[in-house]
Scaffold this motif. Structure first.
Motif, PDB file in Angstrom:
ATOM      1  N   SER A 237      33.679  22.566 -81.564  1.00  0.00           N
ATOM      2  CA  SER A 237      34.816  23.479 -81.459  1.00  0.00           C
ATOM      3  C   SER A 237      36.007  22.838 -82.145  1.00  0.00           C
ATOM      4  CB  SER A 237      35.135  23.783 -79.995  1.00  0.00           C
ATOM      5  OG  SER A 237      35.219  22.575 -79.254  1.00  0.00           O
ATOM      6  N   GLN A 242      35.542  25.794 -85.858  1.00  0.00           N
ATOM      7  CA  GLN A 242      36.525  26.887 -85.715  1.00  0.00           C
ATOM      8  C   GLN A 242      36.516  27.816 -86.934  1.00  0.00           C
ATOM      9  OE1 GLN A 242      40.379  25.089 -85.035  1.00  0.00           O
ATOM     10  NE2 GLN A 242      39.663  23.970 -83.235  1.00  0.00           N
ATOM     11  N   ALA A 245      33.267  29.744 -87.436  1.00  0.00           N
ATOM     12  CA  ALA A 245      33.242  30.937 -86.577  1.00  0.00           C
ATOM     13  C   ALA A 245      34.107  32.045 -87.193  1.00  0.00           C
ATOM     14  CB  ALA A 245      33.756  30.580 -85.182  1.00  0.00           C
ATOM     15  N   GLN A 246      35.283  31.658 -87.678  1.00  0.00           N
ATOM     16  CA  GLN A 246      36.185  32.676 -88.247  1.00  0.00           C
ATOM     17  C   GLN A 246      35.534  33.401 -89.430  1.00  0.00           C
ATOM     18  OE1 GLN A 246      40.024  31.677 -90.447  1.00  0.00           O
ATOM     19  NE2 GLN A 246      40.782  31.989 -88.373  1.00  0.00           N
ATOM     20  N   MET A 258      29.919  28.005 -78.572  1.00  0.00           N
ATOM     21  CA  MET A 258      30.663  26.887 -79.164  1.00  0.00           C
ATOM     22  C   MET A 258      30.580  25.734 -78.146  1.00  0.00           C
ATOM     23  SD  MET A 258      33.821  28.680 -81.220  1.00  0.00           S
ATOM     24  CE  MET A 258      34.265  27.314 -82.265  1.00  0.00           C
ATOM     25  N   ILE A 271      32.079  35.776 -79.111  1.00  0.00           N
ATOM     26  CA  ILE A 271      33.419  35.196 -79.225  1.00  0.00           C
ATOM     27  C   ILE A 271      34.091  35.932 -80.386  1.00  0.00           C
ATOM     28  CG2 ILE A 271      34.703  33.072 -79.715  1.00  0.00           C
ATOM     29  CD1 ILE A 271      32.140  31.549 -78.660  1.00  0.00           C
ATOM     30  N   GLU A 273      37.649  37.575 -82.521  1.00  0.00           N
ATOM     31  CA  GLU A 273      38.819  36.908 -83.133  1.00  0.00           C
ATOM     32  C   GLU A 273      39.831  36.463 -82.079  1.00  0.00           C
ATOM     33  OE1 GLU A 273      37.496  39.585 -84.579  1.00  0.00           O
ATOM     34  OE2 GLU A 273      37.210  39.093 -86.703  1.00  0.00           O
ATOM     35  N   LEU A 276      38.560  33.516 -80.204  1.00  0.00           N
ATOM     36  CA  LEU A 276      38.580  32.345 -81.090  1.00  0.00           C
ATOM     37  C   LEU A 276      40.007  31.796 -81.215  1.00  0.00           C
ATOM     38  CD1 LEU A 276      37.050  30.426 -82.988  1.00  0.00           C
ATOM     39  CD2 LEU A 276      37.411  32.086 -84.823  1.00  0.00           C
TER      40      LEU A 276
END
Ligand code: NDP
Length: 446
Positions: A237, A242, A245-246, A258, A271, A273, A276
């Motif tokens: 994470s 990060q 994931a975005q 995560m 998860i 936006e 996140l």
């Protein structure tokens, strides 16, 4: 005994207590035999033995004073591994597990990774057994200043250009850059990952995670697949996880896990936006633990001390640390129908796990190709600094995409040329190695 096995045995004999370094070297060497059949001149010039021995290793004492007035001592190091194609380039890791074998594994990987970016950067890596976790900002600052008080004499914008890695983000780069400037009186692009507004490049924080997903997109495209609608398990994470994931979310994928070193969270609803954003604030500003997520989002579950590879997913994106996918994790991923892995962390898959995944036909993007986006944008930061210029996000991101697409193509082409069509591990090793070997041949025995 084969040539590469003999070379590998010499590496082990020389430094028997560096298992991670042995693992990284063997993962490359075992795929290179056909290259030596085609290019006996590399054997004649003993390229392998020269490539596996760093040009220079610097270790040093890092004394600093904690908030209670106690004197603490850590060990700092920098491995300047290979400068055949450019100044040494690679991150600094601050983590209690850091030792010379780990820094050498990372530095060795970096040589070939940097060659794949097509930028003029050699390979290096460094760090310390300092643990930034639980330290105050002032303690981190005093440590970074002491670390740079020795490192500054070994680095420079055209000599060796460190960046971040585990435990080293924008805060640490800032403190180290300030100290370098104070000691040398020079403002120069000696570190990358600098803050925006004082020499940092837009998209550098995003680059490794975004690049990892661009590489995944290319792998999937080669099979007529896309990220849209796919369920993704991410580990870590931190910085890489990060932005990985975005980018997955921006392509319409679903992120279900995560983690941090304490355990992982599973969110069956995904998860999104806004969740996140909450994780980014937790990790980057409040410096909290991932388990706090389930208090904020009670629909999710926290699994203490576990890794996320037992969850049902289409795609796995390991983005935390080395050897985090072991045999059991790989077996579970295959059993649950995972179709692709793109490595964000360095060497996150153990050799045994890789065999299981490869035998099952899982698409596999190896770290030295899939996570090269970070160092590629670091090289773009160096270009901007050298020209006293600043590029827009769109320009940097489009260059990053272009570089990652190109790396995928280089790997696929090399794999095909050497009769391993579709094997991007073999392709990455061969394409990176040949570029460095050619430069070393041209430059003589130095
Ligand atoms: P960060 O420090 O930002 O994040 C690391 C993440 O991994 C944290 O969530 C951390 O949890 C977790 N982690 C670290 N060690 C372990 C462990 N032993 N077991 C389980 N989880 C662990 O680092 P980055 O995101 O920058 O780096 C992650 C990986 O990506 C590393 O392998 C690094 O070498 C690689 N990489 C990074 C690049 C970059 O540009 N930053 C470029 C290319 C590769 P916790 O906070 O609990 O320690």
């Amino acid at each position: 005994m084969s040539y590469v096995k003999e070379a590998f045995d010499r590496v082990k004999l020389r430094d028997p207590d560096q298992p991670e370094f042995h693992q990284a070297v063997w993962e490359v060497l075992e795929t290179l035999e056909p290259v030596f059949d085609k290019h006996p001149e590399y054997k004649d010039a003993n390229i392998l033995e020269r490539l596996t021995e760093p040009e220079r290793i610097i270790t040093f004492r890092v004394p600093w004073v904690d908030d209670n007035g106690n004197v603490q001592v850590n060990r700092g190091m920098r491995v300047e591994f290979n400068s055949a194609i450019g100044p040494y380039k690679g991150g600094l890791r601050f983590h209690p597990s850091v030792n010379l074998g780990i820094i050498k594994f990372l530095g060795f990987e970096q040589i070939l990774k940097n060659a794949l970016t097509t930028r003029p950067i050699g390979g290096g890596k460094g760090g310390s057994d300092f643990d930034p976790k639980g330290k105050s900002d002032m303690e981190v600052m005093r440590f970074c200043q002491s670390f740079m008080s020795e490192l500054y004499r070994h680095i420079g914008a055209n000599v060796d250009v460190p960046a971040g890695d585990i435990g080293v983000g924008g805060r640490e780069i800032g403190y180290m850059f300030g100290q370098y400037k104070k000691l040398t009186g020079k403002w120069e692009g000696v570190l990358t990952g600098k803050g925006y507004g004082w020499g940092g490049s837009l998209i550098r924080p995003e680059a490794t995670g975004y690049g990892q997903v661009y590489f995944l997109r290319e792998m999937l495209a080669s099979k007529g697949e896309t990220i849209e609608g796919k369920t993704c398990a991410i580990s870590g994470s931190g910085n890489v996880a990060q932005y990985c994931a975005q980018k997955v979310l921006s392509y319409g994928g679903k992120v279900i896990t995560m983690s941090d070193s304490g355990g992982y969270i599973f969110d069956k609803d995904g998860i999104d936006e806004s969740k996140l954003d909450w994780i980014m604030d937790l990790k980057n500003n409040r410096r909290g633990r991932i388990k706090e997520y389930v208090k904020e989002y009670p629909g999710a579950v926290y699994h203490e001390g576990k890794r996320p590879w037992g969850e049902v997913c289409d795609i796995a994106l390991p983005s935390a640390t080395q050897n985090e996918i072991e045999e059991k994790g790989a077996t579970n991923l295959v059993k649950n129908g995972c179709m692709a892995i793109s490595e964000g962390a360095n060497m996150p898959t153990s050799p045994e796990a890789y065999t299981i995944l490869s035998d099952a036909g899982v698409l596999f993007g190896p770290a030295k190709a899939a996570n090269a986006g970070g160092v590629a944008v670091s090289a773009l930061e160096m270009s901007q600094n050298a020209a006293f210029d600043e590029w827009t996000s769109e320009k940097v991101d489009s260059k990053l995409d272009h570089i990652m697409t190109g790396i995928h193509k280089q790997c696929a082409d090399a794999a095909e040329e050497y009769n391993h069509k579709g094997n991007l591990v073999v392709g990455a090793n061969i394409a990176g190695f040949i570029k460095v070997a050619e430069a070393m041949l041209d430059q003589g025995v130095v």
